[in-house]
Design a protein around this motif. Structure first.
Motif, PDB file in Angstrom:
ATOM      1  N   MET A  24      13.320 -11.921   0.532  1.00  0.00           N
ATOM      2  CA  MET A  24      12.045 -11.250   0.350  1.00  0.00           C
ATOM      3  C   MET A  24      10.900 -12.239   0.520  1.00  0.00           C
ATOM      4  SD  MET A  24      10.352  -9.567  -3.064  1.00  0.00           S
ATOM      5  CE  MET A  24       9.916 -11.229  -3.601  1.00  0.00           C
ATOM      6  N   GLY A  25       9.925 -11.898   1.372  1.00  0.00           N
ATOM      7  CA  GLY A  25       8.777 -12.750   1.550  1.00  0.00           C
ATOM      8  C   GLY A  25       7.608 -12.349   0.683  1.00  0.00           C
ATOM      9  N   VAL A  26       7.386 -11.025   0.554  1.00  0.00           N
ATOM     10  CA  VAL A  26       6.282 -10.515  -0.255  1.00  0.00           C
ATOM     11  C   VAL A  26       6.613  -9.086  -0.654  1.00  0.00           C
ATOM     12  CG1 VAL A  26       5.007  -9.745   1.791  1.00  0.00           C
ATOM     13  CG2 VAL A  26       3.773 -10.160  -0.353  1.00  0.00           C
ATOM     14  N   ALA A  27       6.171  -8.676  -1.837  1.00  0.00           N
ATOM     15  CA  ALA A  27       6.409  -7.312  -2.301  1.00  0.00           C
ATOM     16  C   ALA A  27       5.359  -6.956  -3.338  1.00  0.00           C
ATOM     17  CB  ALA A  27       7.801  -7.175  -2.902  1.00  0.00           C
ATOM     18  N   HIS A  28       5.056  -5.656  -3.452  1.00  0.00           N
ATOM     19  CA  HIS A  28       4.154  -5.211  -4.506  1.00  0.00           C
ATOM     20  C   HIS A  28       4.920  -4.286  -5.435  1.00  0.00           C
ATOM     21  CE1 HIS A  28       3.826  -1.746  -1.732  1.00  0.00           C
ATOM     22  NE2 HIS A  28       3.462  -1.048  -2.794  1.00  0.00           N
ATOM     23  N   PHE A  29       4.487  -4.242  -6.697  1.00  0.00           N
ATOM     24  CA  PHE A  29       5.219  -3.474  -7.694  1.00  0.00           C
ATOM     25  C   PHE A  29       4.316  -3.216  -8.891  1.00  0.00           C
ATOM     26  CE2 PHE A  29       6.074  -7.987  -7.910  1.00  0.00           C
ATOM     27  CZ  PHE A  29       5.821  -8.313  -9.234  1.00  0.00           C
ATOM     28  N   ALA A  30       4.772  -2.351  -9.776  1.00  0.00           N
ATOM     29  CA  ALA A  30       4.018  -1.999 -10.970  1.00  0.00           C
ATOM     30  C   ALA A  30       4.343  -2.966 -12.106  1.00  0.00           C
ATOM     31  CB  ALA A  30       4.338  -0.569 -11.385  1.00  0.00           C
ATOM     32  N   ALA A  31       3.494  -2.974 -13.126  1.00  0.00           N
ATOM     33  CA  ALA A  31       3.613  -3.937 -14.221  1.00  0.00           C
ATOM     34  C   ALA A  31       4.961  -3.867 -14.924  1.00  0.00           C
ATOM     35  CB  ALA A  31       2.479  -3.707 -15.222  1.00  0.00           C
ATOM     36  N   GLU A  32       5.497  -2.669 -15.092  1.00  0.00           N
ATOM     37  CA  GLU A  32       6.744  -2.538 -15.846  1.00  0.00           C
ATOM     38  C   GLU A  32       7.945  -3.154 -15.127  1.00  0.00           C
ATOM     39  OE1 GLU A  32       5.893   1.497 -13.817  1.00  0.00           O
ATOM     40  OE2 GLU A  32       4.785  -0.057 -14.895  1.00  0.00           O
ATOM     41  N   ASN A  33       7.775  -3.523 -13.876  1.00  0.00           N
ATOM     42  CA  ASN A  33       8.896  -4.071 -13.108  1.00  0.00           C
ATOM     43  C   ASN A  33       8.837  -5.591 -12.955  1.00  0.00           C
ATOM     44  OD1 ASN A  33       9.943  -1.465 -12.610  1.00  0.00           O
ATOM     45  ND2 ASN A  33       8.530  -1.203 -10.890  1.00  0.00           N
ATOM     46  N   VAL A  34       7.862  -6.249 -13.597  1.00  0.00           N
ATOM     47  CA  VAL A  34       7.685  -7.685 -13.410  1.00  0.00           C
ATOM     48  C   VAL A  34       8.945  -8.468 -13.772  1.00  0.00           C
ATOM     49  CG1 VAL A  34       6.427  -9.720 -14.181  1.00  0.00           C
ATOM     50  CG2 VAL A  34       5.183  -7.616 -13.705  1.00  0.00           C
ATOM     51  N   LEU A  35       9.472  -8.251 -14.966  1.00  0.00           N
ATOM     52  CA  LEU A  35      10.635  -9.006 -15.424  1.00  0.00           C
ATOM     53  C   LEU A  35      11.834  -8.763 -14.518  1.00  0.00           C
ATOM     54  CD1 LEU A  35      11.866 -10.902 -17.474  1.00  0.00           C
ATOM     55  CD2 LEU A  35      12.396  -8.926 -18.918  1.00  0.00           C
ATOM     56  N   ALA A  36      12.038  -7.518 -14.103  1.00  0.00           N
ATOM     57  CA  ALA A  36      13.171  -7.198 -13.236  1.00  0.00           C
ATOM     58  C   ALA A  36      13.051  -7.912 -11.893  1.00  0.00           C
ATOM     59  CB  ALA A  36      13.259  -5.682 -13.026  1.00  0.00           C
TER      60      ALA A  36
END
Length: 219
Positions: free
Chosen positions: A1-13
């Motif tokens: 993975m080079g770059v990805a966006h996600f929501a706050a609840e997924n940070v730890l995962a």
């Protein structure tokens, strides 16, 4: 993975998945808030003197002896106009052998403060065998500008890439492989279907470091 966006609840995962995929341990480092350029922007920053919708392609902290492995950015607020973060892949697999040779062999220098020190655009971490690309025009330059092929090779690689682009919304995160991707900002190519202008674009940047320091082959 080079770059990805996600929501706050997924940070730890996401961080746990990176540790598993790359067989590394990550630890948070420097945390900063990044505001739109103003009179208070330090002259040494890449954003100094630039409009809010413009920042050239770069890696973060290329002048550090051990560059951050990943960069996490959280959008706190947006500006008056939509701005998108873009990223371009600089892994050797997307280069010709000649371009990779130039990046690995041509001498460059870090010139942010003190005595300039030698650097390469592309190197291999001896501990992990992974490539690390670093570049920022405000702190790096060819050691012999009149004989440099690195800037032209860099432009050629970027020109062949299709940039990843995303308009960050408040509360949204992106994570960038800082050893692989150049990133920048620009005016959004298309206005989002729903857009609520803000007073100023503010991002929170957190660097993720590996347990072991980067060990370049050219030293």
């Amino acid at each position: 993975m080079g770059v990805a966006h996600f929501a706050a609840e997924n940070v730890l995962a996401v961080v746990c998945e990176l540790e598993r995929a790359f067989a590394i341990r990550l630890k948070p480092g420097l945390v900063e808030e990044l505001h739109e350029p103003s009179d208070e922007t330090p002259p040494r920053w890449l954003s100094y003197g630039r409009p809010p919708s413009e920042l050239s392609l770069h890696t973060d902290y290329p002048d550090w002896p051990s560059p951050p492995r990943f960069i996490v950015m959280r959008c706190i607020s947006v500006g008056r106009l939509p701005v998108e973060t873009i990223a371009v892949d600089m892994s050797p697999i997307g280069m010709t052998k000649q371009q990779a040779k130039i990046f690995m062999e041509e001498p460059w220098v870090i010139r942010n403060s003190g005595k300039p020190r030698p650097i390469r655009l592309l190197d291999i971490d001896r501990r992990t065998g992974r490539s690390c690309f670093r570049y920022a025009e405000n702190v790096m330059r060819p050691r012999f500008p009149s004989h440099s092929h690195g800037v032209a090779a860099l432009s050629q690689v970027i020109a062949r890439q299709v940039a990843w682009a995303h308009v960050l919304w408040p509360g949204e995160y992106i994570i960038i492989d800082n050893w692989r991707m150049l990133h920048a900002r620009r005016a959004a190519a298309a206005r989002p279907l729903v857009w609520h202008p803000g007073k100023g674009r503010v991002l929170q940047r957190t660097v993720l470091m590996t347990e072991h320091a980067y060990d370049p082959t050219y030293n």
